[in-house]
Design a protein around this motif. Structure first.
Motif, short mmCIF file in Angstrom:
data_model
loop_
_atom_site.label_atom_id
_atom_site.label_comp_id
_atom_site.label_asym_id
_atom_site.label_seq_id
_atom_site.Cartn_x
_atom_site.Cartn_y
_atom_site.Cartn_z
N VAL A 53 37.83 -30.50 -15.11
CA VAL A 53 38.50 -31.81 -15.27
C VAL A 53 39.89 -31.61 -15.88
N ILE A 54 40.90 -31.96 -15.09
CA ILE A 54 42.30 -31.81 -15.52
C ILE A 54 42.87 -33.20 -15.80
N ASP A 55 43.70 -33.28 -16.81
CA ASP A 55 44.39 -34.54 -17.13
C ASP A 55 45.09 -35.09 -15.88
N PRO A 56 44.74 -36.31 -15.44
CA PRO A 56 45.36 -36.86 -14.22
C PRO A 56 46.88 -36.98 -14.33
N ARG B 169 50.92 -21.53 -25.11
CA ARG B 169 50.51 -22.66 -24.24
C ARG B 169 49.30 -22.28 -23.39
N LEU B 170 49.20 -21.00 -23.07
CA LEU B 170 48.08 -20.55 -22.23
C LEU B 170 46.79 -20.39 -23.04
N GLN B 171 46.92 -20.51 -24.35
CA GLN B 171 45.74 -20.37 -25.24
C GLN B 171 45.20 -21.73 -25.64
N ASN B 172 45.86 -22.83 -25.21
CA ASN B 172 45.42 -24.13 -25.71
C ASN B 172 44.03 -24.47 -25.20
N ASN B 173 43.25 -25.14 -26.06
CA ASN B 173 41.88 -25.50 -25.66
C ASN B 173 41.76 -27.03 -25.58
N ASN B 174 42.85 -27.66 -25.12
CA ASN B 174 42.90 -29.13 -25.09
C ASN B 174 41.88 -29.75 -24.14
N VAL B 175 41.40 -30.93 -24.55
CA VAL B 175 40.60 -31.79 -23.66
C VAL B 175 41.31 -33.14 -23.64
N PRO B 176 41.66 -33.73 -22.50
CA PRO B 176 41.49 -33.13 -21.17
C PRO B 176 42.40 -31.93 -20.99
N MET B 177 42.00 -31.06 -20.07
CA MET B 177 42.77 -29.83 -19.86
C MET B 177 44.08 -30.13 -19.14
N ASN B 178 45.13 -29.37 -19.50
CA ASN B 178 46.31 -29.33 -18.64
C ASN B 178 46.22 -28.05 -17.81
N TYR B 179 47.17 -27.86 -16.89
CA TYR B 179 47.10 -26.69 -16.01
C TYR B 179 47.20 -25.39 -16.81
N GLN B 180 48.04 -25.43 -17.86
CA GLN B 180 48.26 -24.19 -18.60
C GLN B 180 47.01 -23.74 -19.34
N GLY B 181 46.31 -24.69 -19.96
CA GLY B 181 45.07 -24.33 -20.67
C GLY B 181 44.03 -23.78 -19.70
N ALA B 182 43.82 -24.50 -18.59
CA ALA B 182 42.79 -24.08 -17.63
C ALA B 182 43.17 -22.74 -16.99
#
Ligand code: ADP
Ligand code: TPW
Ligand code: MG
Length: 591
Positions: free
Chosen positions: A558-561, A379-392
């Motif tokens: 920018v984090i997912d609201p 989960r800490l390696q995810n490169n999702n956009v928008p970011m969640n807290y774990q990715g960032a």
């Protein structure tokens, strides 16, 4: 008339020409420097503008802020980091009140700090004759700090400063208020007499050695434990006896939990660190050894479901403050003293034949830790956009692992709770956060103090709301060109950015901000580096660049609201309304 000024370095009384004079301004500066205080966190104005100027002219570092609260938070953080009182200087009434929040915060956290505020003359204040910024500051300060003093005569400045330093440092550290009426600063006296009146405080935080009975009692309780746990608190980080604490933890062989600002005292990657098995160790342990940590709300007072069966645990506690014992639970073996003396006495008492706890206990904890870390890793390696807290925060975790001397400053709700558990700290006193009160707005003051006091790179991980409490101080960061990189975890609001106005009206929800605010552009306005990022990879690159350049940098991440939870991890502390669920269908979504 010759006015003598101390042109010496600190910790040395100035030599003065016979017949020359000095004044309150210079005696105050000389008294601070004589006691090794070289930095003042300040906001100028009547009557202390010249005090700041002269202090700078005398070679002190005087850092001027935009608001006293942040100068105060800087002084509080400096006290924690250096084990010397951090000094904040303000003007009277409003400036004093702005600084007072920080003084109370320092006292609550048991950190040494001195708030020096200019004030009106007693003759005017006490008869309420209506002076410029009139206020009975001494009386107002007293309940919010450990001690409060006023100096009325230049010849008492040495005494007043000595009293303040000793009160801040002796026993349980805390905040001290020093009231400095304007007229005092201008008072003139013979320079040689003035120098003689100064006091260099001897041994302000003396060793406090626990009694032999208390030590053997503690050893017996620890020995009898089958499933022991150590909790390290920020008092242990403050104590600056890192090798002793490590030796004690490793000799005992207990799993340990670091409280947030004790993280890094031993590296979070240490094999005995059980942060990732927090629920298990709190619930199942049969003996808890508190080292510089209070059983306050942050540990749910040592009771409740998370602590397992009622009365099934014994507590051993090291603390410098005797009255801390039994404040929430029975302490079976209190060790009153400073952590270094207590740890030394315990290590001597247990000798070489200490039996570490069984593999059954330590192995179970270790398995849980490893299992949870492995579960979290992808989960800490995810490169999702928008970011969640774990990715960032996964990206920031890697940046800190590569740069372990960086001091992490952290505030917010989700931005705080998630960063605390995700971002490992590898060295002592490398994490500053919201402390005992969970206060928002400590970020920029703490970041300035961390950079100024240590010279290290700082990474401030800030919720967008938390940042709003102190954001103007980015001008201070830029003005002093400090190696501070600020990451705004920008989810457009408090806890979440997708709140709604339940009346259906036009006003935005109470918890949201202007959507997609560009905090990075604020930084650019002051000549700093401002970067806007939308993915964990971009975030990591921007942080790497900031660390490499050491330039003041603000990264708007920018984090997912919708990524956050109400109140982060402490939503259970919110009071609940019996009628809300019925009146507002939307309330269901939040709980
Ligand atoms: P945390 O929030 O990390 O649990 P707390 O602020 O609740 O930590 O507790 C810190 C404790 O450490 C306070 O009770 C304080 O009296 C104690 N303390 C501070 N400095 C020392 C020291 N040098 N030796 C022993 N105890 C100390
Ligand atoms: C001095 C109450 C606790 S947390 C928080 C507030 C206002 C802000 C949370 O939003 P943020 O973080 O920072 O954007 P995130 O990631 O969850 O969105 N006033 C003071 N202190 C506190 N603690 C509050 C208000 C509060
Ligand atoms: Mg937010």
């Amino acid at each position: 008339m010759a006015v003598a000024t101390a042109t010496t370095s600190s910790n040395e009384k100035a030599s003065v020409a016979p017949g020359s004079q000095t004044d309150g301004f210079h005696l105050l500066i000389d008294a601070l420097r004589l006691n090794g205080i070289e930095t003042i966190y300040n906001v100028p104005g009547i009557p202390i503008t010249d005090l700041g100027r002269y202090a700078q002219a005398q070679g002190m570092r005087v850092l001027s802020f935009r608001h006293e609260q942040h100068a105060g938070y800087a002084a509080a953080a400096a006290g924690f980091l250096t084990k010397k009182p951090g000094v904040c200087m303000t003007v009277s009434a409003p400036g004093f009140l702005n600084g007072l929040t920080a003084l109370a915060h320092a006292t609550t956290n048991c950190w040494p700090m001195i708030l020096i505020s200019g004030s009106s003359e007693r003759e005017i204040v006490d008869l309420q004759r209506g002076d410029y910024e009139e206020m009975d500051q001494l009386a107002i300060a007293r309940p919010h700090c450990k001690a409060a003093y006023r100096i009325l005569h230049a010849e008492d400045i040495g005494l007043g400063v000595a009293r303040a330093i000793r009160a801040a440092l002796t026993g349980r550290p805390g905040g001290v208020y020093l009231d400095v009426p304007g007229a005092l600063l201008g008072q003139v006296m013979d320079a040689a007499e003035g120098q003689k009146s100064l006091i260099e405080v001897v041994d302000p935080s003396p060793a406090s050695v626990p009694g032999p009975d208390a030590v053997s009692r503690a050893v017996e309780v620890l020995k009898s434990a089958k499933k022991p746990l150590i909790i390290l608190g920020k008092g242990a980080a403050y104590a600056q006896c890192d090798d002793k604490v490590r030796q004690l933890v490793e000799t005992l062989g207990f799993p340990y939990l670091p409280m947030s600002m004790a993280k890094g005292l031993l590296p979070d990657t240490h094999p005995q660190c059980s942060s990732a098995a927090r629920s298990l160790v709190l619930k199942d342990s049969d003996c808890v050894f508190l080292i510089g940590a209070r059983l306050n709300w942050l540990l749910s007072h040592g009771q409740g479901k998370s602590w397992g069966e009622k009365g099934a645990k014994k507590f051993v506690q090291i603390d410098i403050e005797p009255s801390e014992m039994d404040s929430n639970q029975k302490i079976s073996a209190p060790l009153i003293g400073d952590i270094e003396s207590c740890a030394t006495a315990l290590l001597d008492a247990i000798g070489d034949n200490w039996q570490k706890p069984s593999e059954e206990w330590t192995g179970a904890v270790r398995d849980k830790v490893e299992g949870n870390i492995a579960k979290m890793a992808p989960r800490l390696q995810n490169n999702n956009v928008p970011m969640n807290y774990q990715g960032a925060l996964g990206a920031l975790k890697r940046a800190i692992a590569e740069n372990p001397d960086t001091i992490v400053v952290n505030e917010g709700a989700n931005a705080l709770d998630q960063a605390r558990s995700i971002v490992d700290i590898h060295k002592p006193r490398k994490r500053l956060d919201v402390g005992t009160w969970g206060i928002m707005g400590i970020g920029m003051g703490s970041a300035v103090a961390a950079a100024v006091e240590t010279g290290n790179q700082v990474l401030a991980i800030e919720g967008d709301s938390a940042f709003g409490f102190c954001g103007m101080e980015i001008e201070t960061v830029c003005r002093y060109n400090l190696p501070v990189c600020i990451v705004i975890m920008n989810n457009n609001g408090i806890y979440r950015g997708d709140g709604e106005n339940w009346s259906g009206g036009e006003d935005p929800a109470t918890t949201v901000f202007v959507e997609d605010s560009r905090y990075d552009m604020m930084m650019q306005a002051f000549g700093g580096v401002g970067v806007h990022v939308t993915s964990p990879d971009e975030l990591k690159q921007a942080v790497d660049a900031a660390f490499a350049s050491r330039k003041p940098t603000l990264i708007n991440a920018v984090i997912d609201p919708a990524a956050g939870k109400e109140s982060g991890n402490i939503g259970n502390l919110n009071p609940s309304s019996v009628v809300a669920q019925e009146r507002y269908p939307q309330a269901k979504k939040i709980k």
